[in-house]
Design an enzyme around this catalytic site. Structure first.
Site, short mmCIF file in Angstrom:
data_model
loop_
_atom_site.label_atom_id
_atom_site.label_comp_id
_atom_site.label_asym_id
_atom_site.label_seq_id
_atom_site.Cartn_x
_atom_site.Cartn_y
_atom_site.Cartn_z
CB THR A 157 -0.94 0.00 1.23
OG1 THR A 157 -1.76 -1.16 1.20
CG2 THR A 157 -1.83 1.24 1.23
CD1 TRP B 32 -1.21 0.90 -6.32
CD2 TRP B 32 -1.82 2.71 -5.17
NE1 TRP B 32 -2.22 1.51 -7.02
CE2 TRP B 32 -2.61 2.64 -6.33
CE3 TRP B 32 -2.03 3.77 -4.29
CZ2 TRP B 32 -3.59 3.58 -6.64
CZ3 TRP B 32 -3.00 4.71 -4.60
CH2 TRP B 32 -3.76 4.61 -5.76
CG HIS B 33 -0.53 5.72 -1.45
ND1 HIS B 33 -0.96 4.52 -0.92
CD2 HIS B 33 -1.63 6.53 -1.50
CE1 HIS B 33 -2.25 4.61 -0.66
NE2 HIS B 33 -2.69 5.80 -1.01
N GLY B 34 3.52 5.67 -3.95
CA GLY B 34 4.64 6.40 -4.52
C GLY B 34 5.97 5.71 -4.32
CG PHE C 71 -0.45 8.83 -5.38
CD1 PHE C 71 0.86 9.23 -5.21
CD2 PHE C 71 -1.40 9.34 -4.52
CE1 PHE C 71 1.21 10.12 -4.22
CE2 PHE C 71 -1.07 10.21 -3.51
CZ PHE C 71 0.24 10.61 -3.36
#
Length: 476
Positions: free
Chosen positions: A318, A321-323, A476
């Protein structure tokens, strides 16, 4: 082209709605038109990466048909094709999103003479690749059939309202709309769109000024505790109103065209626990990780050790995934730590007294603010130093004139944002709907439209006099 731009609001959207309602009457023609409009929408800002988007759709279309054909007679081959299709999507994500991060860290650790790639990150890549993965896996698992119509697959992956930042949906949730059986709701959709626009332009963008001012300070001895917390709180409110505003706009546009997208936010800042927070925040992404990674790993129905492993994997992914940054990884691991403590050490469900529950709820809110400070940070050193400044560990003052000034100037904004973060208006609406016959209910509906109209006027006024401000989740 973005939802909060004049080109979209006054040109693209009205033309698209007009052609959809008054020119194209058949479902097949409407779907073709919406897909073409979606490509036009994306190519406005990404004229070259639109071919990458087209490739992802073509690959999903081809592989899904192959998987559907093979899974009846040759399940092993169908599984192999599914794995190949999934790997192609994952490789695209790694190349475009993480290659620079990986190479720069390898250079730092083992001094390799590698140069980081020069290409930019395609807008919406994480979202439309996850849509593709969802479709492919659902076809393999028999949760939906492979679509023989390329346009149907294209709309699932690339329909412009949700293309750049979701919500993430399943084909089963869009199937009725794609087949022409969805019920359009123009007035509700328009209202939802304007409310989302106001969230972004009138609230989120104002909080960004406070957050940017706090987080740009690099001399942390000069950053007071009060201003560090004010900046973190401002960003916590900014990211909520920014992203929930986008989701409202996407859902609203979907309703106009007969698509019912799932809700993405459910007042996350009233969460009673960290687990509750993630049932309310970015719901479609949480659901995606739960259904396609967490549950296949065993979820919580396994030994404590494996459950902790599953939580660690989910929150590491997670964060990533955001960066592609250590602050995002740290943010994900912080949430893992908080959830681990909540599930295995503290266990808030054991709290019986109301006061104890309220105290824990306040702790959860403080923890959320702290994790978003990590999320917003730039670089490991600065992020750590900012966190230390929040607790007065950088020899900084308790309060300064800057904190007092920003708090005083924005007290009404903070009050409105905090009230808007709680389900007050839905509660009033529900109560009035229980008494439809009362004049107050009819007046409230009219009053809502008056407020929505005023909000739109303010948004347009701001749009005409300020620079464009992108949505946070576009990165993102």
């Amino acid at each position: 082209m973005q939802f909060n731009s004049a080109v979209f609001i006054f040109l693209f959207l009205p033309i698209t709605i007009g052609l959809y309602y008054f020119v194209f009457k058949k479902t097949s023609l409407r779907n073709c038109f919406l897909l073409i409009a979606s490509f036009a929408f994306y190519s406005w800002q990404e004229p070259y990466y639109v071919f990458l988007l087209l490739f992802v759709i073509l690959a999903a279309y081809h592989f899904a048909l192959k998987i559907d054909l093979l899974k009846v007679g040759d399940k092993k081959k169908a599984k192999q094709i599914t794995v190949i299709a999934v790997l192609i999507n994952v490789c695209l994500l790694v190349v475009f999103k993480y290659s620079g991060f990986i190479i720069s860290n390898l250079n730092r650790i083992i001094n390799l003479p590698l140069s980081a790639p020069k290409f930019s990150f395609p807008l919406g890549l994480s979202f439309y690749l996850f849509q593709s993965l969802s479709y492919l896996i659902d076809v393999y698992q028999g949760k939906c059939e492979a679509q023989k119509n390329f346009v149907d697959v294209g709309l699932l992956i690339a329909f412009f309202p949700k293309l750049l930042s979701g919500p993430l949906v399943r084909f089963s949730e869009e199937q009725s709309a794609i087949k022409g059986e969805g019920k359009d709701d123009f007035s509700s959709g328009l209202k939802r769109f304007i409310i989302g626009l106001a969230k972004k332009m009138l609230v989120a963008d104002q909080f960004s000024l406070i957050a940017n001012e706090a987080f740009k300070i690099t001399d942390f001895g000069q950053l007071s505790i009060a201003f560090a917390w004010l900046g973190a709180i401002a960003f916590t409110l900014q990211i909520y109103y920014d992203f929930s505003g986008y989701s409202d706009m996407a859902i609203g546009i979907g309703l106009i065209f007969g698509f019912s997208f799932p809700e993405n936010f459910n007042y996350p800042y009233i969460a009673k626990s960290m687990t509750d927070f993630w049932r309310r925040w970015h719901i479609s992404l949480s659901r995606w990780f739960r259904d396609y990674i967490y549950i296949p790993l065993g979820g919580s129905r396994c030994s404590a050790g494996k459950h902790v492993r599953n939580l660690l994997i989910i929150w590491l992914l997670t964060g990533l995934w955001h960066g592609a940054g250590w602050n995002f990884i740290g943010w994900g691991l912080l949430h893992f730590l908080l959830l681990f403590i909540e599930k295995y050490i503290f266990r808030p469900e054991r709290l019986k007294k109301p006061l104890a529950k309220y105290i824990y709820q306040i702790f959860v809110l403080i923890a959320i603010v702290g994790t978003f400070a990590v999320f917003r940070g730039v670089g490991v050193k600065n992020t750590i130093q900012y966190g230390l400044a929040m607790f007065g560990l950088t020899n900084n003052a308790l309060v300064d004139n800057t904190a007092v000034m920003y708090a005083a100037e924005n007290k009404i904004l903070f009050a409105i944002a905090c009230l808007g973060s709680a389900p007050i208006i839905p509660w009033i609406t529900k109560k009035l709907h229980q008494h439809e016959a009362l004049p107050a209910c009819a007046f409230f509906k009219i009053f809502q439209w008056i407020i929505v109209g005023i909000l739109f006027i303010f948004c347009v006024a701001k749009l005409m006099r300020t620079a464009y401000s992108p949505f946070i989740y576009f990165g993102f």
